[in-house]
Design an enzyme around this catalytic site. Structure first.
Site, PDB file in Angstrom:
ATOM      1  N   GLU A  99       0.846  -1.283  -0.188  1.00 53.55           N
ATOM      2  CA  GLU A  99       0.032  -0.019  -0.096  1.00 53.55           C
ATOM      3  C   GLU A  99       0.798   1.210  -0.060  1.00 53.55           C
ATOM      4  OE1 GLU A  99      -4.106  -1.471   1.801  1.00 53.55           O
ATOM      5  OE2 GLU A  99      -2.729  -0.796   3.422  1.00 53.55           O
ATOM      6  N   CYS A 112       3.526   8.433   1.461  1.00 51.30           N
ATOM      7  CA  CYS A 112       4.030   7.455   2.165  1.00 51.30           C
ATOM      8  C   CYS A 112       4.334   6.326   1.692  1.00 51.30           C
ATOM      9  CB  CYS A 112       3.057   7.549   3.312  1.00 51.30           C
ATOM     10  SG  CYS A 112       3.881   6.183   4.708  1.00 51.30           S
ATOM     11  N   CYS A 119       7.280  -7.090   6.839  1.00 47.30           N
ATOM     12  CA  CYS A 119       8.480  -6.419   7.683  1.00 47.30           C
ATOM     13  C   CYS A 119       8.993  -7.572   8.531  1.00 47.30           C
ATOM     14  CB  CYS A 119       7.873  -5.273   8.569  1.00 47.30           C
ATOM     15  SG  CYS A 119       9.358  -4.231   9.166  1.00 47.30           S
ATOM     16  N   CYS A 123       7.814  -4.999  15.757  1.00 45.74           N
ATOM     17  CA  CYS A 123       7.402  -3.891  16.614  1.00 45.74           C
ATOM     18  C   CYS A 123       6.021  -4.174  16.987  1.00 45.74           C
ATOM     19  CB  CYS A 123       7.402  -2.487  15.941  1.00 45.74           C
ATOM     20  SG  CYS A 123       9.174  -2.221  15.345  1.00 45.74           S
ATOM     21  N   CYS A 126       2.553  -2.460  15.696  1.00 46.93           N
ATOM     22  CA  CYS A 126       2.425  -1.871  14.092  1.00 46.93           C
ATOM     23  C   CYS A 126       1.903  -3.223  13.568  1.00 46.93           C
ATOM     24  CB  CYS A 126       3.946  -1.767  13.450  1.00 46.93           C
ATOM     25  SG  CYS A 126       3.716  -1.607  11.826  1.00 46.93           S
ATOM     26  N   LEU A 227      11.620   5.763  17.899  1.00 45.36           N
ATOM     27  CA  LEU A 227      11.955   5.688  19.118  1.00 45.36           C
ATOM     28  C   LEU A 227      10.819   4.878  19.956  1.00 45.36           C
ATOM     29  CD1 LEU A 227      14.537   6.204  20.952  1.00 45.36           C
ATOM     30  CD2 LEU A 227      13.257   8.473  21.517  1.00 45.36           C
ATOM     31  N   CYS A 346      -0.955   5.824   9.877  1.00 41.97           N
ATOM     32  CA  CYS A 346       0.277   5.298  10.052  1.00 41.97           C
ATOM     33  C   CYS A 346       0.018   3.986  10.875  1.00 41.97           C
ATOM     34  CB  CYS A 346       1.089   6.069  11.139  1.00 41.97           C
ATOM     35  SG  CYS A 346       1.249   7.609  10.601  1.00 41.97           S
TER      36      CYS A 346
HETATM   37  N1  SAH Z   1      10.491   0.466   9.678  1.00 43.52           N
HETATM   38  C1  SAH Z   1      10.285   1.836   9.822  1.00 43.52           C
HETATM   39  C2  SAH Z   1       9.398   2.515   8.640  1.00 43.52           C
HETATM   40  C3  SAH Z   1       8.056   1.810   8.903  1.00 43.52           C
HETATM   41  S1  SAH Z   1       6.904   2.408  10.490  1.00 43.52           S
HETATM   42  C4  SAH Z   1      10.442   2.328  11.189  1.00 43.52           C
HETATM   43  O1  SAH Z   1      10.086   1.628  11.965  1.00 43.52           O
HETATM   44  O2  SAH Z   1      10.509   3.321  11.174  1.00 43.52           O
HETATM   45  C5  SAH Z   1       6.821   4.067  10.334  1.00 43.52           C
HETATM   46  C6  SAH Z   1       6.297   4.751  11.496  1.00 43.52           C
HETATM   47  O3  SAH Z   1       4.694   4.255  11.813  1.00 43.52           O
HETATM   48  C7  SAH Z   1       6.683   4.384  12.852  1.00 43.52           C
HETATM   49  O4  SAH Z   1       7.610   5.141  13.314  1.00 43.52           O
HETATM   50  C8  SAH Z   1       5.597   4.921  13.731  1.00 43.52           C
HETATM   51  O5  SAH Z   1       5.380   5.968  13.746  1.00 43.52           O
HETATM   52  C9  SAH Z   1       4.220   4.336  12.598  1.00 43.52           C
HETATM   53  N2  SAH Z   1       3.361   3.590  13.297  1.00 43.52           N
HETATM   54  C10 SAH Z   1       3.629   2.170  13.174  1.00 43.52           C
HETATM   55  N3  SAH Z   1       2.297   1.376  13.741  1.00 43.52           N
HETATM   56  C11 SAH Z   1       1.522   2.633  14.087  1.00 43.52           C
HETATM   57  C12 SAH Z   1       0.390   2.412  14.694  1.00 43.52           C
HETATM   58  N4  SAH Z   1      -0.348   1.446  14.927  1.00 43.52           N
HETATM   59  N5  SAH Z   1      -0.088   3.769  14.913  1.00 43.52           N
HETATM   60  C13 SAH Z   1       0.584   5.037  14.743  1.00 43.52           C
HETATM   61  N6  SAH Z   1       1.680   4.999  14.126  1.00 43.52           N
HETATM   62  C14 SAH Z   1       2.165   3.851  14.021  1.00 43.52           C
END
Ligand code: SAH
Length: 375
Positions: A99, A112, A119, A123, A126, A227, A346
């Site tokens: 996407e 974006c 991935c 995390c 996510c 972070l 996000c």
């Molecule tokens: N792997 C990279 C890029 C993808 S995630 C990274 O970790 O930076 C990019 C951003 O998506 C993360 O920093 C986080 O801010 C956001 N993100 C991921 N899951 C989210 C969620 N459920 N709600 C809000 N932001 C989220």
């Protein structure tokens, strides 16, 4: 005797940045200056048909038509949110889709894009992580997202929105797909292609230190750091790669990345999770941690997805957290949630991932057991 007809695969020229194209042209006996001409045709004039490339000789046009192609991912759906956000689902191959999201903001617009199918990092908050991982995107599939969005936006009547910024914040960890991500960002920055300034192309990473150090050698895109926690104990839980690359070493690596240039800062992303990392003590720890770190903080309200196990922080908790961080002297913005009605916010990007890690299946099994469903 059986005769097997073997059609050699065509070379997809979207896989090459300027350097790659120069090499390609010299390999087929052409002058390297053809590279800049081709980049202009594809990315500035939107022309894919080699026969329409009028400054190429007839023999070159024929050679390219026979041996090369400009092949984009296939658009499966294009969804429009009430707030103007647009999300594309793009099919890459028989099993995988990704996407891409465009977020308009006045005269600006941020695209974006994704860097991997799924991935490999896990995390905890996510949704991409829950889908597992299939493969890296090719350079063509990464830059192809920009081409598709750019062309689609120009097709919208009276459209004044343009892609002014690109963020690698979609699916995947860009630093784990190093070469292809670097080539694609080169095309974004290249004057003969999109010509975006390095301040407008941002790579977001959860912090792969050796790759970050390598990136400094070959690129100078802007950096965002995921972070999400002010101490190692909590970050180990939320962003497990922290066990390998802990916070102190990570911040030092980020400083190395922006060193040598004045006024450069890192965007620090911090997803606020109710009761997990949004308490006043976390905000105070964050102030202490980042007081000498050149950054701006981007607070991101958690975007929920089914079975995430987390809740969005209350507005009061977000305000309280923000006030402490601002009073502590840190430049802070709170990210507005956009495109929620089409699951484009996000962390909500999903696509379709043929999971090779079996993580998705294991998770489904756990959920089935805990909800009492038969497995
Ligand atoms: N792997 C990279 C890029 C993808 S995630 C990274 O970790 O930076 C990019 C951003 O998506 C993360 O920093 C986080 O801010 C956001 N993100 C991921 N899951 C989210 C969620 N459920 N709600 C809000 N932001 C989220």
């Amino acid at each position: 005797m059986e005769v097997k007809l073997h059609m050699p695969e065509k070379v997809n020229l979207l896989n090459f940045d300027m350097q790659g194209l120069k090499t390609y042209f010299s390999e087929i006996g052409e002058k390297p200056f053809r590279a800049a001409q081709l980049l202009k045709w594809i990315y500035q004039f939107g022309i894919d048909d080699f026969n329409a490339m009028s400054n190429f000789s007839k023999s070159l046009r024929e050679k390219l038509t026979a041996e090369a192609e400009i092949k984009l991912p296939e658009i499966v759906t294009e969804q429009h949110s009430d707030d103007g956000t647009i999300k594309w689902l793009l099919r890459l191959d028989s099993g995988n889709s990704i996407e891409t999201v465009f977020i308009p903001e006045g005269s600006r617009g941020t695209l974006c894009i994704s860097s991997q199918v799924g991935c490999a990092l896990e995390c905890s908050f996510c949704s991409t992580a829950k889908q597992g991982f299939n493969r890296n995107l090719t350079t063509a599939e990464i830059i192809g997202q920009v081409v598709i969005a750019n062309r689609a936006l120009k097709c919208i009547p009276r459209n004044e929105r343009v892609i002014s910024n690109i963020v690698l914040m979609g699916m995947g960890e860009p630093l784990l797909n190093f070469d292809n991500v670097v080539a694609a960002t080169n095309i974004m920055l290249e004057d003969n292609a999109y010509g975006l300034s390095k301040r407008r192309v941002t790579l977001s990473t959860s912090g792969v230190i050796p790759a970050l150090d390598r990136l400094k050698e070959v690129s100078d895109v802007s950096l965002a750091l995921s972070l999400h926690a002010p101490n190692d104990e909590l970050r180990n839980e939320l962003v497990p790669i922290n066990r390998k690359y802990p916070i102190k070493e990570l911040l030092a690596a980020c400083k190395r990345y922006i060193s040598g240039e004045t006024k450069r800062i890192v965007t620090v992303e911090y997803v606020l999770l109710d009761g997990v990392n949004d308490k006043p003590e976390h905000a105070r720890q964050l102030v202490k941690l980042l007081k000498d770190f050149p950054c701006k903080i981007n607070l991101i309200p958690f975007n929920p997805f089914p079975n995430s196990g987390y809740k969005t922080s209350s507005l009061e908790a977000i305000e309280r957290f923000r006030n402490i961080v601002v009073k502590g002297g840190l430049l802070t913005t709170t990210r507005k949630t956009r495109g929620e009605d089409i699951d484009a916010a996000c962390g909500q990007l999903a696509g379709k991932v043929l999971d090779k890690t079996k993580r998705g299946a294991r998770r489904q099994e756990k959920e089935d057991i805990s909800s009492g469903r038969a497995v």
